[in-house]
Design a protein around this motif. Structure first.
Motif, short mmCIF file in Angstrom:
data_model
loop_
_atom_site.label_atom_id
_atom_site.label_comp_id
_atom_site.label_asym_id
_atom_site.label_seq_id
_atom_site.Cartn_x
_atom_site.Cartn_y
_atom_site.Cartn_z
N ALA B 72 1.12 -1.18 0.36
CA ALA B 72 -0.18 0.15 -0.28
C ALA B 72 1.39 1.21 -0.44
CB ALA B 72 -0.75 -0.11 1.39
N GLY B 74 0.50 4.35 0.16
CA GLY B 74 -0.01 5.71 1.21
C GLY B 74 -0.44 7.18 0.52
N ILE B 75 -1.15 6.56 -0.49
CA ILE B 75 -0.92 7.82 -1.64
C ILE B 75 -2.80 8.60 -1.72
CG2 ILE B 75 -2.05 8.88 -4.11
CD1 ILE B 75 0.69 6.34 -4.35
N LYS B 76 -2.56 9.37 -1.12
CA LYS B 76 -4.37 9.89 -0.89
C LYS B 76 -5.08 10.13 -2.21
CE LYS B 76 -4.23 9.59 3.56
NZ LYS B 76 -5.37 8.52 3.97
N THR B 78 -7.34 12.49 -3.50
CA THR B 78 -7.55 13.37 -3.87
C THR B 78 -7.38 14.08 -3.68
OG1 THR B 78 -8.19 13.40 -1.04
CG2 THR B 78 -10.35 13.87 -2.59
N LEU B 79 -5.41 14.42 -2.95
CA LEU B 79 -3.99 15.39 -2.73
C LEU B 79 -3.64 14.60 -4.32
CD1 LEU B 79 -2.81 15.45 0.69
CD2 LEU B 79 -4.25 16.99 -0.48
N GLU B 83 1.07 17.48 -4.45
CA GLU B 83 1.21 17.33 -2.76
C GLU B 83 1.49 16.50 -1.49
OE1 GLU B 83 -2.99 20.69 -3.51
OE2 GLU B 83 -3.26 18.37 -4.04
N GLY B 115 -5.49 10.11 -7.00
CA GLY B 115 -6.90 9.33 -7.77
C GLY B 115 -6.81 8.52 -9.28
N GLY B 116 -7.02 9.07 -9.96
CA GLY B 116 -6.59 9.60 -11.72
C GLY B 116 -5.42 8.94 -11.92
N LEU B 117 -4.84 8.34 -11.12
CA LEU B 117 -3.73 7.39 -11.64
C LEU B 117 -3.99 5.85 -12.11
CD1 LEU B 117 -0.73 9.08 -9.31
CD2 LEU B 117 -1.47 9.88 -12.17
N SER B 118 -3.05 5.81 -13.78
CA SER B 118 -3.24 3.98 -13.36
C SER B 118 -2.51 3.34 -11.81
CB SER B 118 -2.87 3.71 -14.38
OG SER B 118 -1.56 3.54 -14.70
N ALA B 119 -2.57 1.82 -12.57
CA ALA B 119 -1.31 1.37 -11.13
C ALA B 119 -0.62 1.30 -11.08
CB ALA B 119 -2.08 -0.27 -11.53
N GLY B 120 0.09 0.98 -12.79
CA GLY B 120 2.14 1.84 -12.60
C GLY B 120 2.16 3.00 -11.72
N GLN B 121 1.48 4.16 -12.50
CA GLN B 121 2.13 5.81 -12.18
C GLN B 121 1.49 5.23 -10.81
OE1 GLN B 121 -1.34 6.27 -14.79
NE2 GLN B 121 -0.26 7.36 -16.39
N SER B 146 3.25 -4.26 -10.94
CA SER B 146 2.49 -3.85 -11.63
C SER B 146 3.29 -1.69 -12.83
CB SER B 146 1.36 -1.87 -11.28
OG SER B 146 0.45 -3.12 -10.61
#
Ligand code: HEM
Ligand SMILES: Nc1ncnc2c1ncn2[C@@H]1O[C@H](COP(=O)(O)OP(=O)(O)OP(=O)(O)O)[C@@H](O)[C@H]1O
Ligand SMILES: Nc1ncnc2c1ncn2[C@@H]1O[C@H](COP(=O)(O)OP(=O)(O)OP(=O)(O)O)[C@@H](O)[C@H]1O
Ligand SMILES: [Mg+2]
Ligand SMILES: [Mg+2]
Lengths: 52, 205, 262, 218, 218, 205
Positions: B72, B74-76, B78-79, B83, B115-121, B146
């Motif tokens: 995991a 720990g990426i938010k 909405t940021l 950020e 949140g709008g990134l792909s799995a690898g990004q 990934s």
């Protein structure tokens, strides 16, 4: 033999009834679980011994 | 500084999974952990990173020296990417996120909500965090999941740069990272054996 | 703890009793062996005291001139209410022992005691309510003592729910111990808060005031003492059995986990 | 530390109105009460201080599981635990962020809701003051509960169960202050007790929360 | 379908007492009200039916986010959507499981809580009956709300906000039935309305929920 | 039966990511999708599986024929491995879970709560679910993430068996699965171009 409880018969009897029931239920539950866990543990230990 | 692990035993869910592990990691070196699924690599890394206490043995380096990256990230969501990174930069007191952004080619995605990134990004963002911790020991659990081929190479380059500045890396992985200079250790032989002593206290562990 | 600080002189045996020896019982095996030896004694005396006390109380006590036959409820209500509070205190002590010395038996004893305490609370609540209906004309009132007691009940529920919700035993022991500690502080705080909030209907302590102007008549006092003893012994017997069960269950979980490990 | 606070506040705002939702819930509880108990003004006025305190408490309660659960799920909590931030500090900051996003807006909006509940004139001051003093305690206690239940999947209801008895003293003194205020009586004693609870809890509970959180992370 | 119901119930039980916790929350709301409004019996008796209904409603509300959120997070919902189960059926089963784990226990336990709130003797029957008829509506409406907010991270409070207005009619008629019962009046009319709401909602809302869920999944 | 995709365009977050994709998958064949991170493989697979509508073009097979497996495995932590599988077996009306258990060597873990599995073990459970769906088309998004070498081989064998019974498989992956008989398609060239027409309606898509 039965004491005269008068108009409070329900209160007194239900108190004793509920209390004694709960006390017994807890005892029975405790014994039941104790027995079950003991049996289960014995089984596991036996299996362990068998496996070496 | 040197990471020395002596006779470490680790447990998960109250069960010992690995025991008697010892290794030593000198500055500038990387160690790759291998082993089949479920052997206990994740558990070992969490113990080394100080997230859980060892069953016995010791980790001869303060947890303050470790940067841990797990599955995991720990990426938010909405940021934005920037950020997310600057938060960690501030927490670790390093401040500058440009090297991290450049190191993992995140510049294009800089202002995108994570949140709008792909799995690898996402994974790249998670790895970029390591660069802003400024900590000498990287403890990484399957970092390249990934990632495509280019990104794996990016990661390899980042690790090499880190090692070149005297850093260390401890990496669990199933795939080939292309880090040929790293030592490889198979943790399979350290699998914990069922105890023989019939002592209750012992079995509780 | 050094040996001489742990040693106290006891009048009866007049030889030093080494308190350190007590920690030996923290070994699960030793604990189980010892308890299995003393258990028959507790079981028999608990049963005897409860039977004698309750039969005495129910059949052979006179009616009170004001309360009528409802005084008979006292022989259940007062011991259970006391036990409900004391059991929480016991859990607090064992939880602290776990936190400080990390003896597994201690944590398991607290776990074993909680359901008994909860049941005592239920009995005290029930008997109190049925007693209150004829005496105060209401089943329930938001009186300080009653209210604080209800909060204690909630703590019991939360404590048991927390144990049940956590899978890892050591984690569960740690977390419930802290909850017990914090809960105790808040239980006491609640007691004062509630007292301040409302003046009570429930009577204050009377049994402890033997010899004062309105002592409890010996007619009631003696069977009550027998009942209280009975409930204490009942608790001890049950908690010993349950702790043993918890130890076994714990060992079994550990063994099963290892078995799966292969 | 400040970075953490800023991040938490930002997340609360981005998540579609961390501020607004607590308030909205409070509003709705206050609105539903008249539907439940019937619309007589006298009755409403009598229960107003208590219901407003209750509403604030429930609004707090409902947002508690957001304190740690999100960070736990996405792994941030593990990363924060391995960061240089001391756990006690993290816990306090989390409580502060929760209060800023939930408690403070409630305090500010309460006079408005007082109107809806026909709160007597004299009651506004003590009510707002008691909420201002009391809600920090709710946040701190709630953080403790959230730390206790963080590992458990969807421990939401368990969290409520654990936290509510802990809330009782705060609620009693808070509502008592507000009620006395509404009836024009002296509010000094309960207010002092409330302040005592708030201070005590803020000073001591973070240590328990931090300990519990460490246990839950391992 | 039955597999889904069994799984949901099993999950509720395994999750450390799905049944117990809703109840516990209800208990605690009921317990807190006297702390808020003060312990006078007369006052409590008057607000009892309304507060009991409110408590049941809040207990339902708090457990709503468990209906879909867990399945969404771990990807089960995507997988269920690609399975042969019709979405309408899934939604109805989810509502049923929610009612069985939350509504039903509340109905059964209500008489006990009536005691704590000094509910008048005559009120018990109508209160329990109204809850029995009304809580299914709460579950079905709640499922709709949960389906609406399923994509949003921690949409808990938003969910409350959306669902509460939908709950108002049920609450009004339910509480009215209970109040009339407690005062010894005729309860037929509100009871009928309540039953009407329950039936209508159960018959129609699953279609809306299913549609909304499909949109949220894509 | 045959999976035919004609001129498909897919969008994510309101932005077109891939356009003009066409391919055809005959029974017994597998197609492997490749492409750099963020190109739109996940989006494409979700569209094919019927989880989101295509922007244009069509998928010439009913979604009822597809079994989709994404990153998230839909595993319930509190249910055991066997309970997890039998739930899906009941939902898909197939009933028997033994082949699935055997196919992914889950027998030892059968009665273990799924929450106590390691990353790779969880993944194996997630893949075993495919076997109980009984559906002809497998749509898989990076199925071998976290799997060790043995488990990847297990997966390869399972896919081959599926193909041998006339099944189809559409797999997005970054690593080599050892499925040499499968066709490979790089989706890179189908990256959506920014729209040129200054038409409002167009820009909204
Ligand atoms: C639901 C109602 C009631 C509850 C929850 C309740 C609870 C309690 C509690 C907590 C204690 C204290 C035990 C201790 O401090 O060790 C107690 C003691 C006692 N209660 Fe109750 N009670 C209730 C109703 C009643 C009623 C109606 C009566 C009689 C009219 C009564 C008579 C007593 C007596 C005589 C004692 C012993 C006091 C002493 O000497 O310590 N209780 N009860
Ligand atoms: N609560 C638990 N109880 C018993 N065993 C557990 C529990 N949790 C995990 N395990 C077991 O501990 C072992 C170690 O897991 P770990 O996640 O460390 O493995 P890993 O080497 O990281 O595997 P992977 O490569 O699949 O990620 C696994 O076999 C797992 O099944
Ligand atoms: N909400 C959004 N708004 C705009 N773009 C988005 C949004 N969500 C995703 N994207 C973009 O859509 C693209 C396609 O994402 P997708 O997950 O399909 O890629 P992928 O090929 O599966 O990549 P990976 O190999 O990393 O999993 C990515 O570039 C991503 O950044
Ligand atoms: Mg792992
Ligand atoms: Mg993808």
């Amino acid at each position: 033999m039965m004491p005269e409880l008068g108009k409070y018969a329900f209160a007194v009897l239900s108190s004793y009834g509920v209390a004694i029931t709960l006390i017994t239920v807890l005892v029975l539950g405790t014994l039941w679980r104790s027995r079950r866990v003991k049996a289960a543990l014995d089984e596991v230990e036996a299996r362990r011994k068998a496996d070496g | 500084m040197e990471l020395e692990v002596r006779n470490l035993s680790v447990s998960r869910g109250g069960v010992p999974v690995l025991e008697g592990l010892s290794f030593r990691l000198a500055p500038g070196r990387a160690l790759i952990l291998r082993g089949p699924n479920g052997i206990g690599k994740t558990t070992l890394l969490r113990t080394v990173a100080g997230l859980q206490p060892p069953l016995s043995g010791e980790v001869g380096l303060d947890r303050e020296a470790m940067a841990y990256a797990a599955h995991a990230d720990g990426i938010k969501a909405t940021l934005t990417v920037a950020e997310n990174l600057s938060f960690w930069a501030q927490v670790f007191g390093t401040g500058d996120i440009t090297p991290a952004i450049d190191g993992f080619a995140l510049d294009e995605l800089r202002n995108r909500p994570a949140g709008g990134l792909s799995a690898g990004q996402k994974r790249r963002l998670g790895l970029a965090r390591l660069l802003v911790t400024g900590r000498p020991v990287w403890v990484l659990d399957e970092p390249t999941v990934s990632l495509d081929v280019d990104a794996v190479a990016m990661f390899g380059a980042a690790v090499r740069r880190h090692l070149a500045t005297g850093g260390m890396a401890l990496i669990a992985t199933h795939i080939d990272l292309g880090l040929d200079e790293a030592e490889v250790m198979d943790v399979g032989p350290f699998k914990a054996k069922p105890p023989k002593v019939e002592d209750f206290d012992e079995v509780f562990l | 703890m050094t040996a001489d600080r742990g040693a106290i002189r006891t009048a009866s045996w007049d030889k030093p009793l080494n308190l350190n020896a007590l920690w030996e019982y923290a070994n699960p095996l030793k604990f189980m062996r010892t308890t299995e030896r003393v258990l028959p004694f507790f079981t028999v005396t608990a049963f005897a005291c409860l039977a004698v006390g309750l039969i005495w109380g129910f059949f052979f006590t006179p009616d009170d001139f004001r309360q009528g036959s409802t005084v008979k409820i006292m022989f259940i209500h007062v011991p259970t209410a006391m036990m409900a509070i004391n059991i929480w205190a016991m859990m607090l002590v064992t939880s602290l022992v776990w936190l400080v010395r990390r003896h597994h038996v201690s944590a398991l004893a607290a776990r074993a005691a909680a359901p008994i305490g909860a049941m005592m609370t239920v009995i005290a609540l029930f008997t109190g309510a049925t007693w209150g209906q004829p005496m105060w004309g209401t089943w329930w009132a938001w009186d300080p003592r009653l209210t604080a007691f209800l909060i204690l009940f909630l703590f019991y529920l939360g404590y048991m729910a927390l144990w049940a919700a956590i899978e890892n035993d050591d984690t569960a022991a740690d977390l419930t111990s802290v909850l017990c500690l914090v809960g105790s502080v808040f239980a006491i705080l609640s007691r004062y808060a509630v007292k301040f909030w409302n003046q009570g209907l429930h009577q204050d302590s009377t049994i402890m005031k033997v010899g004062e102007k309105d002592p409890l008549a010996a007619d009631y006092y003696l069977p009550l003492v027998v009942c209280i003893t009975g409930f204490v012994l009942y608790f001890v017997a049950l908690v010993l059995i349950r702790t043993n069960t918890e130890i076994r269950a714990r060992r079994m979980r550990a063994l099963l986990a290892r078995e799966r490990q292969g | 530390m400040i970075a953490l606070l800023v991040r938490d506040l930002r997340l609360a705002v981005r998540a579609g109105g961390g501020f607004g939702l607590g308030l909205a819930f409070f509003l709705i509880v206050v609105v539903l009460v008249p539907f439940g108990v019937g619309p007589e003004t006298g009755l409403l006025a009598r229960i107003a201080p208590g219901i407003l305190w209750l509403g604030a408490l429930l609004a707090c309660l409902l947002s508690l599981d957001r304190i740690f659960a999100l960070d736990w799920e996405d792994g941030s909590l593990d990363l924060i635990a391995t960061s240089p931030l001391p756990m006690e500090g993290v816990v306090s900051i989390k409580a502060l962020a929760h209060w800023l996003t939930t408690g403070l807006p409630l305090v500010i909006a309460t006079p408005l809701f007082g109107l809806l509940m026909s709160l007597p004139q004299a009651g506004y001051g003590p009510l707002v003051l008691s909420l201002l003093i009391g809600t920090p305690a709710l946040s701190v206690i709630g953080t403790f509960g959230a730390a206790l239940t963080v590992g458990l999947k969807r421990g939401g209801l368990l969290l409520s169960l654990l936290v509510l008895p802990l809330y009782v003293p705060t609620l009693i003194f808070g509502a008592e202050t507000a009620r006395r205020g509404a009836e024009g009586l002296d509010t000094a004693t309960p207010m002092l007790m409330l302040a005592g609870i708030s201070f005590g809890v803020t000073a001591l509970l973070p240590f328990a929360s931090a300990a519990v959180l460490r246990v839950n992370l391992r």
